[in-house]
Design a protein around this motif. Structure first.
Motif, PDB file in Angstrom:
ATOM      1  N   ALA A   1       0.927   1.697  47.154  1.00  0.00           N
ATOM      2  CA  ALA A   1       1.264   1.404  45.802  1.00  0.00           C
ATOM      3  C   ALA A   1       2.653   0.860  45.797  1.00  0.00           C
ATOM      4  CB  ALA A   1       1.499   2.802  45.237  1.00  0.00           C
ATOM      5  N   GLY A   2       3.685   1.050  46.219  1.00  0.00           N
ATOM      6  CA  GLY A   2       4.851   0.327  46.287  1.00  0.00           C
ATOM      7  C   GLY A   2       4.768  -0.934  46.594  1.00  0.00           C
TER       8      GLY A   2
ATOM      9  N   GLN B   1       3.283  -2.749  43.645  1.00  0.00           N
ATOM     10  CA  GLN B   1       4.335  -2.770  42.410  1.00  0.00           C
ATOM     11  C   GLN B   1       5.414  -3.839  43.018  1.00  0.00           C
ATOM     12  OE1 GLN B   1       5.244   1.322  42.463  1.00  0.00           O
ATOM     13  NE2 GLN B   1       3.239   1.931  41.654  1.00  0.00           N
TER      14      GLN B   1
ATOM     15  N   ARG C   1       4.074  -7.412  42.190  1.00  0.00           N
ATOM     16  CA  ARG C   1       4.039  -7.518  40.614  1.00  0.00           C
ATOM     17  C   ARG C   1       5.432  -8.096  40.096  1.00  0.00           C
ATOM     18  NH1 ARG C   1       1.080  -9.537  36.739  1.00  0.00           N
ATOM     19  NH2 ARG C   1       2.758 -10.968  37.029  1.00  0.00           N
ATOM     20  N   THR C   2       6.595  -7.271  40.832  1.00  0.00           N
ATOM     21  CA  THR C   2       7.895  -7.505  40.490  1.00  0.00           C
ATOM     22  C   THR C   2       8.216  -9.181  40.918  1.00  0.00           C
ATOM     23  OG1 THR C   2       8.629  -5.383  40.542  1.00  0.00           O
ATOM     24  CG2 THR C   2      10.461  -6.941  40.879  1.00  0.00           C
TER      25      THR C   2
ATOM     26  N   TYR D   1      -7.137  -1.751  40.463  1.00  0.00           N
ATOM     27  CA  TYR D   1      -6.037  -2.101  40.148  1.00  0.00           C
ATOM     28  C   TYR D   1      -5.306  -0.821  39.156  1.00  0.00           C
ATOM     29  CZ  TYR D   1      -7.090  -3.381  35.151  1.00  0.00           C
ATOM     30  OH  TYR D   1      -7.324  -3.237  33.880  1.00  0.00           O
TER      31      TYR D   1
ATOM     32  N   TYR E   1      -2.859   1.475  40.522  1.00  0.00           N
ATOM     33  CA  TYR E   1      -1.346   1.118  41.235  1.00  0.00           C
ATOM     34  C   TYR E   1      -0.264   0.817  40.174  1.00  0.00           C
ATOM     35  CZ  TYR E   1      -3.707   0.073  45.643  1.00  0.00           C
ATOM     36  OH  TYR E   1      -4.353   0.072  46.606  1.00  0.00           O
ATOM     37  N   GLY E   2      -0.637   1.052  38.743  1.00  0.00           N
ATOM     38  CA  GLY E   2       0.443   1.010  37.898  1.00  0.00           C
ATOM     39  C   GLY E   2       0.754  -0.364  37.559  1.00  0.00           C
ATOM     40  N   VAL E   3      -0.255  -1.331  38.001  1.00  0.00           N
ATOM     41  CA  VAL E   3       0.035  -2.935  37.438  1.00  0.00           C
ATOM     42  C   VAL E   3      -1.123  -3.387  37.008  1.00  0.00           C
ATOM     43  CG1 VAL E   3       2.031  -2.954  39.564  1.00  0.00           C
ATOM     44  CG2 VAL E   3      -0.570  -3.860  39.971  1.00  0.00           C
TER      45      VAL E   3
END
Length: 406
Positions: A203-204, A207, A210-211, A238, A241-243
């Protein structure tokens, strides 16, 4: 009892030599099972390489094909047709993406994603064209998608490769950041590396990608050909994953056995103009009508809950088997799972399993991949675990015999 098979028909020799196949000839399938030409049944945990999300010959697909086949097959991509419009609307409503292009295979959808990203780079990043992909990633078998693929040895199959696909290390954000430069336009990954041995992205890490994309003005592309369409327990991977990706590709389960794929993109990435992309069968109403019917089944809380429950059951069962035989890691998401078996035993286990009426896949020599139908019952998962236990036990027994003889 081991399954016995007749001599392979001579007609097999007119097929090009592109894959090593067992002699078994399959003639029918229903749900979780396939049947060979002498009537033997096989529990199928390959399911067309995660294609048959509703099992073999599902009624919903047969009905959609029958209805559409007598209505309109292929008016050509130059004209609108209602099934394509309806399926595109379904996908847009269900996802964070805005527009859709339909194709026939996952590789074709990924090729389209590469084209779209390069066109976007031409317009928005002074011609930047490089797409960062990953070691052990897999994106298809066209020349460009093979070049994007990080499968060992694939870089020497059909030289020269298409340039523009620097490879980073999966789940290593620093390795990605180190490759970003003025020619970078996008980062492309599978949320779970399927052919790479069913390795989920952390997950990290996702994320962080995305950043990085937001910071450098890049596109994030999710190849969900294998992980999409409920395979991992949510409609799209997706969503776990919070993105949100800028571009996403789908295939395999979208047609539940019928060849269809999709390229989806957010509005800001939709830069194709007439003539930029196309294909004779793209968006034909026959396959889109099937996609409509399939998505209506997949995109329900009840269906997704079953995928999650059966995935949990399978994962727990695999862990018990791994502990019993001192095997390795169980990994994956939903009903896309792998078991590390060590050494190079996996291909031999696949053959032993077939002899026991059980169809498995070994994406790498050291692991087995499990892709049962998404509407599997608890009893079918339990049966598969019993068969797997027998297969590993039989394999161990034969290895001991061979070692004693040697």
């Amino acid at each position: 009892m081991h399954h016995l098979h007749p001599t392979p028909p001579k007609s097999q020799h007119v097929l090009m030599n592109t894959v090593v196949r067992p002699e078994t000839v399959f003639v029918s399938g229903r749900g979780a099972y396939m049947y060979d030409e002498i009537g033997l049944a096989y529990l199928d945990w390959v399911q067309g390489w995660a294609v048959n999300c509703l099992g073999h010959s599902p009624d919903v697909v047969a009905a959609a094909l029958a209805r559409q086949a007598t209505t309109l097959l292929n008016p050509s991509p130059a004209y609108l047709n209602r099934p394509a419009m309806n399926l595109a609307q379904q996908l847009v409503r269900a996802s964070a993406l805005d527009e859709v292009f339909f194709a026939s295979s996952g590789a074709e959808a990924n090729e389209g994603a590469i084209k779209l990203a390069r066109k976007w780079g031409k317009l928005n990043r002074a011609g930047a064209h490089e797409i960062i992909t990953f070691d052990n990633g897999y994106h298809g078998r066209t020349i460009a998608t093979m070049s994007a693929t990080g499968k060992p040895g694939w870089d020497v199959y059909y030289p020269p490769q298409v340039p523009g696909f620097p490879k980073a290390v999966f789940n290593d954000l620093a390795s990605v950041a180190a490759l970003i430069g003025p020619q970078t336009v996008a980062i492309m990954l599978e949320p779970v590396q399927g052919e790479g041995g069913v390795r989920p992205a952390e997950a990290g890490f996702v994320q962080g990608l995305r950043t990085l994309c937001d910071r450098h003005g890049l596109l994030l592309i999710f190849d969900e050909v294998q992980t999409g369409c409920a395979r991992t327990g949510t409609l799209f991977a997706y969503q776990q994953y919070g993105v949100e990706p800028d571009i996403m590709t789908l295939g395999k389960g979208l047609g539940a056995g019928v060849p269809i794929s999709a390229l989806l993109a957010k509005r800001h990435a939709c830069v194709f103009e007439p003539g930029d992309q196309g294909g004779t069968f793209c968006g034909n109403p026959l396959v889109c009508a099937v996609g409509e019917a399939v998505l209506q089944v997949l995109d329900t809380p009840e269906f997704l809950a079953n995928v999650q429950a059966r995935g949990k059951q399978l994962r727990e069962g695999l862990r018990e088997i791994s502990a019993r035989y001192a095997l390795g890691e169980v990994r994956g998401k939903g009903l896309l799972l792998a078991l590390e078996v060590g050494g190079d035993d996996a291909p031999a286990m696949v053959e032993t399993a077939r002899q026991h009426g059980f169809l498995l896949n070994a994406p790498r020599n050291h692991c087995l991949r499990f892709m049962p139908t998404l509407n599997s019952t608890a009893d079918e998962i339990a049966q598969g675990l019993v068969l797997l236990d027998r297969v590993i036990g039989a394999h161990r027994f034969v290895k001991r015999l061979v070692a004693d003889v040697m």
